[in-house]
Design a protein around this motif. Structure first.
Motif, PDB file in Angstrom:
ATOM      1  N   TYR A 132      22.396  29.144  69.246  1.00  0.00           N
ATOM      2  CA  TYR A 132      21.676  28.156  70.043  1.00  0.00           C
ATOM      3  C   TYR A 132      20.253  28.669  70.253  1.00  0.00           C
ATOM      4  CZ  TYR A 132      26.621  27.338  71.024  1.00  0.00           C
ATOM      5  OH  TYR A 132      27.972  27.139  70.895  1.00  0.00           O
ATOM      6  N   THR A 133      19.286  27.815  70.014  1.00  0.00           N
ATOM      7  CA  THR A 133      17.909  28.253  70.204  1.00  0.00           C
ATOM      8  C   THR A 133      16.973  27.064  70.358  1.00  0.00           C
ATOM      9  OG1 THR A 133      16.103  29.570  69.291  1.00  0.00           O
ATOM     10  CG2 THR A 133      17.435  28.368  67.706  1.00  0.00           C
ATOM     11  N   SER A 134      15.901  27.284  71.107  1.00  0.00           N
ATOM     12  CA  SER A 134      14.825  26.312  71.179  1.00  0.00           C
ATOM     13  C   SER A 134      14.107  26.264  69.829  1.00  0.00           C
ATOM     14  CB  SER A 134      13.840  26.703  72.282  1.00  0.00           C
ATOM     15  OG  SER A 134      14.499  26.814  73.530  1.00  0.00           O
ATOM     16  N   HIS A 135      13.370  25.160  69.607  1.00  0.00           N
ATOM     17  CA  HIS A 135      12.650  25.036  68.328  1.00  0.00           C
ATOM     18  C   HIS A 135      11.189  24.606  68.561  1.00  0.00           C
ATOM     19  CE1 HIS A 135      14.546  20.704  68.084  1.00  0.00           C
ATOM     20  NE2 HIS A 135      13.399  20.656  68.737  1.00  0.00           N
ATOM     21  N   VAL A 136      10.555  25.229  69.510  1.00  0.00           N
ATOM     22  CA  VAL A 136       9.189  24.891  69.921  1.00  0.00           C
ATOM     23  C   VAL A 136       8.236  24.958  68.718  1.00  0.00           C
ATOM     24  CG1 VAL A 136       7.339  25.453  71.543  1.00  0.00           C
ATOM     25  CG2 VAL A 136       9.730  25.964  72.140  1.00  0.00           C
ATOM     26  N   PRO A 137       7.469  23.898  68.440  1.00  0.00           N
ATOM     27  CA  PRO A 137       6.589  23.931  67.264  1.00  0.00           C
ATOM     28  C   PRO A 137       5.534  25.028  67.321  1.00  0.00           C
ATOM     29  CG  PRO A 137       6.137  21.999  68.646  1.00  0.00           C
ATOM     30  CD  PRO A 137       7.408  22.605  69.130  1.00  0.00           C
ATOM     31  N   ALA A 138       5.070  25.375  68.530  1.00  0.00           N
ATOM     32  CA  ALA A 138       4.054  26.418  68.657  1.00  0.00           C
ATOM     33  C   ALA A 138       4.574  27.779  68.190  1.00  0.00           C
ATOM     34  CB  ALA A 138       3.567  26.517  70.104  1.00  0.00           C
ATOM     35  N   ILE A 139       5.892  27.980  68.230  1.00  0.00           N
ATOM     36  CA  ILE A 139       6.465  29.226  67.725  1.00  0.00           C
ATOM     37  C   ILE A 139       6.210  29.338  66.225  1.00  0.00           C
ATOM     38  CG2 ILE A 139       8.627  30.448  67.280  1.00  0.00           C
ATOM     39  CD1 ILE A 139       9.671  29.342  69.946  1.00  0.00           C
ATOM     40  N   GLY A 140       6.430  28.249  65.501  1.00  0.00           N
ATOM     41  CA  GLY A 140       6.162  28.254  64.073  1.00  0.00           C
ATOM     42  C   GLY A 140       4.692  28.499  63.780  1.00  0.00           C
ATOM     43  N   ALA A 141       3.821  27.873  64.568  1.00  0.00           N
ATOM     44  CA  ALA A 141       2.384  28.070  64.366  1.00  0.00           C
ATOM     45  C   ALA A 141       1.993  29.524  64.615  1.00  0.00           C
ATOM     46  CB  ALA A 141       1.593  27.139  65.275  1.00  0.00           C
ATOM     47  N   ALA A 142       2.577  30.149  65.657  1.00  0.00           N
ATOM     48  CA  ALA A 142       2.270  31.551  65.954  1.00  0.00           C
ATOM     49  C   ALA A 142       2.690  32.456  64.805  1.00  0.00           C
ATOM     50  CB  ALA A 142       2.961  31.971  67.255  1.00  0.00           C
ATOM     51  N   ALA A 183       8.345  19.652  55.961  1.00  0.00           N
ATOM     52  CA  ALA A 183       7.572  18.430  56.168  1.00  0.00           C
ATOM     53  C   ALA A 183       6.124  18.726  56.533  1.00  0.00           C
ATOM     54  CB  ALA A 183       8.213  17.598  57.278  1.00  0.00           C
ATOM     55  N   ASP A 184       5.247  17.841  56.140  1.00  0.00           N
ATOM     56  CA  ASP A 184       3.869  17.840  56.625  1.00  0.00           C
ATOM     57  C   ASP A 184       3.848  17.027  57.912  1.00  0.00           C
ATOM     58  OD1 ASP A 184       1.193  17.506  57.198  1.00  0.00           O
ATOM     59  OD2 ASP A 184       0.606  17.048  55.135  1.00  0.00           O
ATOM     60  N   GLU A 185       3.673  17.706  59.039  1.00  0.00           N
ATOM     61  CA  GLU A 185       3.711  17.044  60.340  1.00  0.00           C
ATOM     62  C   GLU A 185       2.308  16.676  60.843  1.00  0.00           C
ATOM     63  OE1 GLU A 185       6.766  18.676  63.089  1.00  0.00           O
ATOM     64  OE2 GLU A 185       7.028  20.207  61.529  1.00  0.00           O
ATOM     65  N   GLY A 186       1.372  16.572  59.919  1.00  0.00           N
ATOM     66  CA  GLY A 186       0.029  16.166  60.285  1.00  0.00           C
ATOM     67  C   GLY A 186      -1.002  17.260  60.117  1.00  0.00           C
ATOM     68  N   TYR A 187      -0.530  18.495  59.879  1.00  0.00           N
ATOM     69  CA  TYR A 187      -1.464  19.606  59.713  1.00  0.00           C
ATOM     70  C   TYR A 187      -1.032  20.483  58.533  1.00  0.00           C
ATOM     71  CZ  TYR A 187       2.249  21.081  62.902  1.00  0.00           C
ATOM     72  OH  TYR A 187       3.468  21.262  63.508  1.00  0.00           O
ATOM     73  N   GLY A 188      -0.359  19.855  57.581  1.00  0.00           N
ATOM     74  CA  GLY A 188       0.138  20.573  56.417  1.00  0.00           C
ATOM     75  C   GLY A 188       1.544  21.100  56.649  1.00  0.00           C
ATOM     76  N   ALA A 189       2.288  21.249  55.564  1.00  0.00           N
ATOM     77  CA  ALA A 189       3.651  21.791  55.668  1.00  0.00           C
ATOM     78  C   ALA A 189       3.600  23.262  56.039  1.00  0.00           C
ATOM     79  CB  ALA A 189       4.381  21.610  54.343  1.00  0.00           C
ATOM     80  N   ARG A 190       4.592  23.726  56.787  1.00  0.00           N
ATOM     81  CA  ARG A 190       4.674  25.146  57.115  1.00  0.00           C
ATOM     82  C   ARG A 190       4.838  25.963  55.830  1.00  0.00           C
ATOM     83  NH1 ARG A 190       8.880  27.461  60.571  1.00  0.00           N
ATOM     84  NH2 ARG A 190       7.394  29.200  60.543  1.00  0.00           N
ATOM     85  N   MET A 218      15.216  13.792  52.281  1.00  0.00           N
ATOM     86  CA  MET A 218      14.343  13.835  53.454  1.00  0.00           C
ATOM     87  C   MET A 218      13.642  15.185  53.501  1.00  0.00           C
ATOM     88  SD  MET A 218      16.793  14.320  56.802  1.00  0.00           S
ATOM     89  CE  MET A 218      18.064  15.572  56.911  1.00  0.00           C
ATOM     90  N   ASP A 219      12.486  15.184  54.158  1.00  0.00           N
ATOM     91  CA  ASP A 219      11.797  16.429  54.483  1.00  0.00           C
ATOM     92  C   ASP A 219      12.248  16.881  55.862  1.00  0.00           C
ATOM     93  OD1 ASP A 219      10.484  16.160  52.094  1.00  0.00           O
ATOM     94  OD2 ASP A 219       8.609  15.443  52.970  1.00  0.00           O
ATOM     95  N   VAL A 220      12.170  18.169  56.122  1.00  0.00           N
ATOM     96  CA  VAL A 220      12.640  18.716  57.402  1.00  0.00           C
ATOM     97  C   VAL A 220      11.466  19.321  58.162  1.00  0.00           C
ATOM     98  CG1 VAL A 220      15.037  19.071  56.720  1.00  0.00           C
ATOM     99  CG2 VAL A 220      13.361  20.823  56.186  1.00  0.00           C
ATOM    100  N   ASP A 221      11.383  19.013  59.441  1.00  0.00           N
ATOM    101  CA  ASP A 221      10.229  19.438  60.241  1.00  0.00           C
ATOM    102  C   ASP A 221      10.537  20.702  61.042  1.00  0.00           C
ATOM    103  OD1 ASP A 221      11.643  18.624  62.533  1.00  0.00           O
ATOM    104  OD2 ASP A 221      10.460  16.804  62.834  1.00  0.00           O
ATOM    105  N   HIS A 222       9.671  20.987  62.034  1.00  0.00           N
ATOM    106  CA  HIS A 222       9.797  22.245  62.784  1.00  0.00           C
ATOM    107  C   HIS A 222      11.120  22.344  63.537  1.00  0.00           C
ATOM    108  CE1 HIS A 222       8.292  19.601  66.097  1.00  0.00           C
ATOM    109  NE2 HIS A 222       9.022  20.403  66.845  1.00  0.00           N
ATOM    110  N   GLY A 223      11.747  21.213  63.849  1.00  0.00           N
ATOM    111  CA  GLY A 223      13.027  21.267  64.536  1.00  0.00           C
ATOM    112  C   GLY A 223      14.056  22.069  63.779  1.00  0.00           C
ATOM    113  N   LEU A 224      13.937  22.097  62.450  1.00  0.00           N
ATOM    114  CA  LEU A 224      14.853  22.858  61.612  1.00  0.00           C
ATOM    115  C   LEU A 224      14.251  24.172  61.123  1.00  0.00           C
ATOM    116  CD1 LEU A 224      17.393  21.566  59.104  1.00  0.00           C
ATOM    117  CD2 LEU A 224      15.712  23.181  58.238  1.00  0.00           C
ATOM    118  N   THR A 225      12.960  24.160  60.762  1.00  0.00           N
ATOM    119  CA  THR A 225      12.388  25.374  60.163  1.00  0.00           C
ATOM    120  C   THR A 225      12.064  26.458  61.185  1.00  0.00           C
ATOM    121  OG1 THR A 225      10.101  24.515  60.201  1.00  0.00           O
ATOM    122  CG2 THR A 225      11.445  24.058  58.227  1.00  0.00           C
TER     123      THR A 225
END
Length: 290
Positions: free
Chosen positions: A9-19, A82-89, A121-128
């Motif tokens: 179980y874990t949070s999936h905060v998008p800012a974590i991926g950006a960091a 997925a590209d969520e508006g600022y390029g794919a991770r 489908m493409d997968v966004d930060h919720g999964l990556t």
């Protein structure tokens, strides 16, 4: 047969991926959060799952507001970040397990749960982001994630969202499906999202440490009671986006004790604020081996 050996179980905060992607994991702000996953990465490397059934929510990436399935099962062989508006991770593509996904679809739908089957489908930060937290940063040029992933998207964006009780029951159906698959597979189920946070309105920035940790206590000790928490409690106590926690109940419902087996072992528990404007919760439960 296949078996579910653990739930994560874990949070999936998008800012974590950006960091992570911007090399900021060692910054004073982010370091305490990432330290909370040091044990988890070692644990996962030792467990070596073949497949992770990953429960998350799409953030208007694969599904727009024109079409919002309540439960969507990924049945493809691969999924692009997925590209969520600022390029794919800059992470590897996700490799699926179409055979197990198709079996789960057959079993769960025949168990009276209506699923949307998604063949592309493409997968966004919720999964990556959960994958990065648990596996560490992966170079997409050097290979793939260390296991197959079956994405399972839940609508917790547009009301009405599914009830905690329904999610908990769905987890039980997923366990039955996995255990009836005739290949010997080590399967983990991950529930992601949450914990308390609100992104808009007068209560934007809300974080409720006391409620979050009491909910975690109940998730571990009395998951049936936890599944009965009404939606209004999530909204009132954990903010408008706190409803993401119902996805954790899918993972908890798939554990052996819910079907009369022994209680799971709590291998790791971690809680941290803030990460951007969100409370981060993390838990690993392991089924006792036969």
């Amino acid at each position: 047969m296949a078996r579910i050996t653990a739930s994560v179980y874990t949070s999936h905060v998008p800012a974590i991926g950006a960091a992570l992607d911007q090399g900021k994991a060692g910054d004073d702000y982010w370091q305490p959060l990432f330290r909370g996953y040091d044990y988890s990465k070692h644990w996962l490397a030792e467990q070596k799952p073949d497949v992770v059934f990953l429960v998350y929510n799409d953030h208007a990436t694969a599904f727009s507001l024109d079409l919002i399935p309540t439960f969507a099962l990924g049945t493809a062989a691969r999924y692009a970040p997925a590209d969520e508006g600022y390029g794919a991770r800059p992470v590897p593509e996700v490799l699926g397990h179409p055979e197990l996904a198709a079996h789960i679809a057959q079993s769960v739908i025949q168990d009276d749960f209506d699923l949307t089957l998604v063949n592309k489908m493409d997968v966004d930060h919720g999964l990556t982001v959960p994958l990065s937290l648990m596996c560490g940063q992966q170079d997409p040029k050097q290979g793939a994630w260390p296991f197959k992933v079956i994405p399972f998207a839940v609508n917790v964006v547009q009301y009405p969202a599914p009830s905690g009780r329904r999610c908990f029951q769905l987890g039980q159906a997923i366990r039955r499906a996995v255990e009836s698959f005739d290949e010997d597979l080590n399967v983990q189920i991950w529930g992601t999202g949450g914990m308390s946070h609100q992104l808009q309105g007068p209560r934007a920035g809300l974080i409720n440490r006391e409620w979050d940790n009491a909910w975690l206590d109940q998730l571990i000790a009395d998951p049936v009671a936890c599944s009965q928490v009404p939606h209004i409690d999530y909204v009132r106590e954990a903010g408008s986006e706190g409803i993401e926690l119902v996805m954790w109940l899918i993972a908890r419902g798939a554990m052996a004790d819910v079907a009369g087996g022994p209680k799971p072992v709590v291998k790791h528990r971690f809680y941290h604020v803030p990460a951007s404007n969100t409370a981060v919760g993390h838990l690993i439960l392991e089924n006792l081996r036969d």
